[in-house]
Design a protein around this motif. Structure first.
Motif, PDB file in Angstrom:
ATOM      1  N   GLY B  71     -19.346  -5.340  38.795  1.00  0.00           N
ATOM      2  CA  GLY B  71     -20.446  -4.372  38.751  1.00  0.00           C
ATOM      3  C   GLY B  71     -21.327  -4.591  37.539  1.00  0.00           C
ATOM      4  N   LEU B  72     -20.686  -4.808  36.412  1.00  0.00           N
ATOM      5  CA  LEU B  72     -21.444  -4.986  35.178  1.00  0.00           C
ATOM      6  C   LEU B  72     -22.280  -6.272  35.226  1.00  0.00           C
ATOM      7  N   ARG B  73     -21.709  -7.295  35.824  1.00  0.00           N
ATOM      8  CA  ARG B  73     -22.450  -8.563  35.923  1.00  0.00           C
ATOM      9  C   ARG B  73     -23.620  -8.429  36.907  1.00  0.00           C
ATOM     10  N   GLU B  74     -23.408  -7.640  37.936  1.00  0.00           N
ATOM     11  CA  GLU B  74     -24.523  -7.417  38.862  1.00  0.00           C
ATOM     12  C   GLU B  74     -25.650  -6.653  38.153  1.00  0.00           C
ATOM     13  N   TYR B  75     -25.278  -5.660  37.353  1.00  0.00           N
ATOM     14  CA  TYR B  75     -26.261  -4.888  36.579  1.00  0.00           C
ATOM     15  C   TYR B  75     -27.054  -5.824  35.649  1.00  0.00           C
ATOM     16  N   TRP B  76     -26.324  -6.705  34.985  1.00  0.00           N
ATOM     17  CA  TRP B  76     -26.924  -7.662  34.049  1.00  0.00           C
ATOM     18  C   TRP B  76     -27.918  -8.566  34.770  1.00  0.00           C
ATOM     19  N   ARG B  77     -27.496  -9.018  35.941  1.00  0.00           N
ATOM     20  CA  ARG B  77     -28.290  -9.997  36.682  1.00  0.00           C
ATOM     21  C   ARG B  77     -29.439  -9.322  37.444  1.00  0.00           C
ATOM     22  N   SER B  78     -29.093  -8.321  38.252  1.00  0.00           N
ATOM     23  CA  SER B  78     -30.103  -7.773  39.160  1.00  0.00           C
ATOM     24  C   SER B  78     -30.971  -6.696  38.511  1.00  0.00           C
ATOM     25  N   HIS B  79     -30.386  -5.866  37.669  1.00  0.00           N
ATOM     26  CA  HIS B  79     -31.199  -4.794  37.082  1.00  0.00           C
ATOM     27  C   HIS B  79     -31.890  -5.246  35.799  1.00  0.00           C
ATOM     28  N   LEU B  80     -31.168  -5.982  34.977  1.00  0.00           N
ATOM     29  CA  LEU B  80     -31.780  -6.415  33.718  1.00  0.00           C
ATOM     30  C   LEU B  80     -32.492  -7.761  33.865  1.00  0.00           C
ATOM     31  N   GLY B  81     -32.261  -8.405  35.016  1.00  0.00           N
ATOM     32  CA  GLY B  81     -32.979  -9.650  35.298  1.00  0.00           C
ATOM     33  C   GLY B  81     -32.580 -10.813  34.408  1.00  0.00           C
ATOM     34  N   ARG B  82     -31.327 -10.825  33.943  1.00  0.00           N
ATOM     35  CA  ARG B  82     -30.872 -11.906  33.068  1.00  0.00           C
ATOM     36  C   ARG B  82     -30.172 -12.993  33.890  1.00  0.00           C
ATOM     37  N   ARG B  83     -30.373 -14.225  33.443  1.00  0.00           N
ATOM     38  CA  ARG B  83     -29.764 -15.343  34.175  1.00  0.00           C
ATOM     39  C   ARG B  83     -28.566 -15.929  33.444  1.00  0.00           C
ATOM     40  N   THR B  84     -28.277 -15.412  32.274  1.00  0.00           N
ATOM     41  CA  THR B  84     -27.161 -15.966  31.489  1.00  0.00           C
ATOM     42  C   THR B  84     -25.829 -15.394  31.970  1.00  0.00           C
ATOM     43  N   HIS B  85     -24.745 -16.013  31.524  1.00  0.00           N
ATOM     44  CA  HIS B  85     -23.411 -15.554  31.903  1.00  0.00           C
ATOM     45  C   HIS B  85     -22.587 -15.357  30.622  1.00  0.00           C
ATOM     46  N   PRO B  86     -22.884 -14.282  29.877  1.00  0.00           N
ATOM     47  CA  PRO B  86     -22.172 -14.068  28.608  1.00  0.00           C
ATOM     48  C   PRO B  86     -20.709 -13.714  28.850  1.00  0.00           C
ATOM     49  N   ASN B  87     -19.880 -13.902  27.829  1.00  0.00           N
ATOM     50  CA  ASN B  87     -18.483 -13.496  28.031  1.00  0.00           C
ATOM     51  C   ASN B  87     -18.411 -11.970  28.108  1.00  0.00           C
ATOM     52  N   MET B  88     -17.338 -11.512  28.696  1.00  0.00           N
ATOM     53  CA  MET B  88     -17.226 -10.089  29.044  1.00  0.00           C
ATOM     54  C   MET B  88     -17.229  -9.193  27.801  1.00  0.00           C
ATOM     55  N   GLU B  89     -16.591  -9.652  26.761  1.00  0.00           N
ATOM     56  CA  GLU B  89     -16.533  -8.829  25.547  1.00  0.00           C
ATOM     57  C   GLU B  89     -17.944  -8.599  24.991  1.00  0.00           C
ATOM     58  N   HIS B  90     -18.717  -9.652  24.931  1.00  0.00           N
ATOM     59  CA  HIS B  90     -20.073  -9.567  24.394  1.00  0.00           C
ATOM     60  C   HIS B  90     -20.945  -8.691  25.304  1.00  0.00           C
ATOM     61  N   LEU B  92     -19.955  -6.312  27.424  1.00  0.00           N
ATOM     62  CA  LEU B  92     -19.503  -4.913  27.408  1.00  0.00           C
ATOM     63  C   LEU B  92     -19.821  -4.226  26.083  1.00  0.00           C
ATOM     64  N   ARG B  93     -19.620  -4.936  24.992  1.00  0.00           N
ATOM     65  CA  ARG B  93     -19.751  -4.304  23.676  1.00  0.00           C
ATOM     66  C   ARG B  93     -21.180  -4.325  23.132  1.00  0.00           C
ATOM     67  N   ASN B  94     -21.894  -5.443  23.384  1.00  0.00           N
ATOM     68  CA  ASN B  94     -23.176  -5.615  22.690  1.00  0.00           C
ATOM     69  C   ASN B  94     -24.409  -5.650  23.580  1.00  0.00           C
ATOM     70  N   LEU B  95     -24.297  -6.302  24.722  1.00  0.00           N
ATOM     71  CA  LEU B  95     -25.518  -6.566  25.487  1.00  0.00           C
ATOM     72  C   LEU B  95     -25.944  -5.400  26.372  1.00  0.00           C
ATOM     73  N   ILE B  96     -24.976  -4.707  26.947  1.00  0.00           N
ATOM     74  CA  ILE B  96     -25.322  -3.624  27.876  1.00  0.00           C
ATOM     75  C   ILE B  96     -25.625  -2.302  27.158  1.00  0.00           C
ATOM     76  N   PRO B  97     -24.789  -1.877  26.207  1.00  0.00           N
ATOM     77  CA  PRO B  97     -24.959  -0.506  25.685  1.00  0.00           C
ATOM     78  C   PRO B  97     -26.283  -0.245  24.976  1.00  0.00           C
ATOM     79  N   ASN B  98     -26.814   0.939  25.212  1.00  0.00           N
ATOM     80  CA  ASN B  98     -27.958   1.429  24.442  1.00  0.00           C
ATOM     81  C   ASN B  98     -27.550   2.770  23.842  1.00  0.00           C
ATOM     82  N   GLN B  99     -28.533   3.570  23.457  1.00  0.00           N
ATOM     83  CA  GLN B  99     -28.178   4.816  22.754  1.00  0.00           C
ATOM     84  C   GLN B  99     -27.558   5.874  23.656  1.00  0.00           C
ATOM     85  N   LEU B 100     -27.495   5.617  24.951  1.00  0.00           N
ATOM     86  CA  LEU B 100     -26.829   6.575  25.842  1.00  0.00           C
ATOM     87  C   LEU B 100     -25.303   6.397  25.818  1.00  0.00           C
ATOM     88  N   PHE B 101     -24.859   5.336  25.181  1.00  0.00           N
ATOM     89  CA  PHE B 101     -23.420   5.089  25.055  1.00  0.00           C
ATOM     90  C   PHE B 101     -22.963   5.548  23.676  1.00  0.00           C
TER      91      PHE B 101
END
Lengths: 187, 154
Positions: B71-90, B92-101
């Motif tokens: 689910g998170l990878r789909e969000y990264w790819r389809s909603h955020l429009g990113r083509r990279t494949h970062p490791n899960m830790e990065h 989950l911890r750094n790339l997805i969260p904003n101030q709502l977390f």
């Protein structure tokens, strides 16, 4: 005056207490040899010093965060009154690892025949020093209101593009109105 | 139902499947108690039955985290429009969260990831278990809470 003891007042001075706690922790750490295991007594003293340090920090951060949150709610409440929107304050219970359990105000706003809630998220959030969210009820739509490292509160508008692409603006009466209007259109 | 809710439902469905599997394990235990050769008659050794029961919660936790990651990878790819494949830790911890977390919300989900890794890699380089382990419903709560902070416009 003869009963005056500066130490009594030092207890109420957060910076003084913090400096004392840091010194105490440093002293304990300095006693631990780099090439020998920690003794039980050193470990206990270290834990006590660290706990004391965390407690002082907790009090300082919490006080500052509660003041900032009060300011946000007070301002927003004032703007709502000016806009002829009814409001009601409530208390939200929060819990964060570094702050334990604490309370912050949240604001119910009845605007344009819809109910909105301005509720706290946390003090410790990515890229900020605390965040609230403004949501329309009952719905998942919301806008984040967060405090940047300069201490200024910002809201997000242009929510129809998603929170990710929303535009950041300094929190104001005008942005509050925009958020309410957008959330209503999205709900 | 938006994509965020759909993925949360998928995570919740795994927790439901786990409950069904646990009931099945109890029925199996009763059956093998009355007939110790039941497993053999079905083509499996008694040891496999014991392992099934013992690993049940871990198996479903790994599956649940797989849903979360997908689910998170789909969000990264389809909603955020990113083509990279970062490791899960990065991710989950750094790339997805904003101030709502909140940081606690991020840490809570990341502890599930760490625990899941310790289960998956057990015996390979045996990293220490970060804690006693998670009950499946605690993992579900943590992962769904993380997902609930994703963009509702997804």
């Amino acid at each position: 005056m003869k009963h005056f003891d500066p130490a009594d007042f030092a207890q109420d001075d957060p910076q003084g207490r913090l400096a004392k706690a840091v010194d105490k922790f440093r002293t304990v750490v300095a006693q631990v040899p780099s090439r020998a295991p920690v003794t039980k007594a050193q470990r206990r003293d270290g834990e006590d010093a660290l706990r004391e340090l965390a407690q002082v920090l907790r009090e300082m951060v919490l006080k500052e965060w509660q003041t900032a949150a009060d300011e946000l709610i007070n301002k927003t409440e004032k703007w709502c009154t000016a806009l002829d929107w009814r409001t009601r304050r409530q208390t939200a219970e929060l819990s964060e690892t570094l702050l334990d359990s604490y309370q912050l105000p949240q604001l119910l706003i009845y605007a344009d025949e819809e109910l909105f809630v301005l509720s706290p998220i946390a003090r410790f959030v990515p890229d900020g020093m605390g965040a609230y969210q403004l949501s329309i009820q009952p719905s998942f739509e919301l806008s984040s209101i967060y405090r940047d490292f300069d201490g200024v509160w910002y809201g997000h508008v242009d929510l129809n593009h998603g929170q990710v692409h929303a535009r950041r603006e300094q929190w104001s009466k005008h942005i509050l109105e925009a958020c309410v209007r957008e959330l209503k259109s999205l709900a | 139902m938006n994509r965020r809710q759909q993925w949360m439902q998928r995570i919740a469905d795994v927790a439901q499947e786990y409950l069904a599997a646990r009931s099945a394990a109890e029925l199996l235990a009763a059956r093998t108690k009355s007939n110790p050769f039941f497993g053999v008659s079905q083509g499996w050794k008694p040891r496999a039955g014991a392992a099934f029961v013992q690993n049940l919660e871990a198996t479903y936790l790994i599956r649940m985290f797989a849903e979360f990651e997908a689910g998170l990878r789909e969000y990264w790819r389809s909603h955020l429009g990113r083509r990279t494949h970062p490791n899960m830790e990065h991710l989950l911890r750094n790339l997805i969260p904003n101030q709502l977390f909140s940081h606690d919300c991020i840490d809570a989900a990341d502890e599930v990831r760490t625990y899941r890794n310790s289960l998956v890699h057990l015996g390979v380089n045996t990293p220490p278990l970060p804690r006693q382990g998670f009950k499946i419903h605690e993992a579900k709560r943590r992962l769904c809470e993380y997902f609930s902070r994703l963009d509702s416009q997804w």
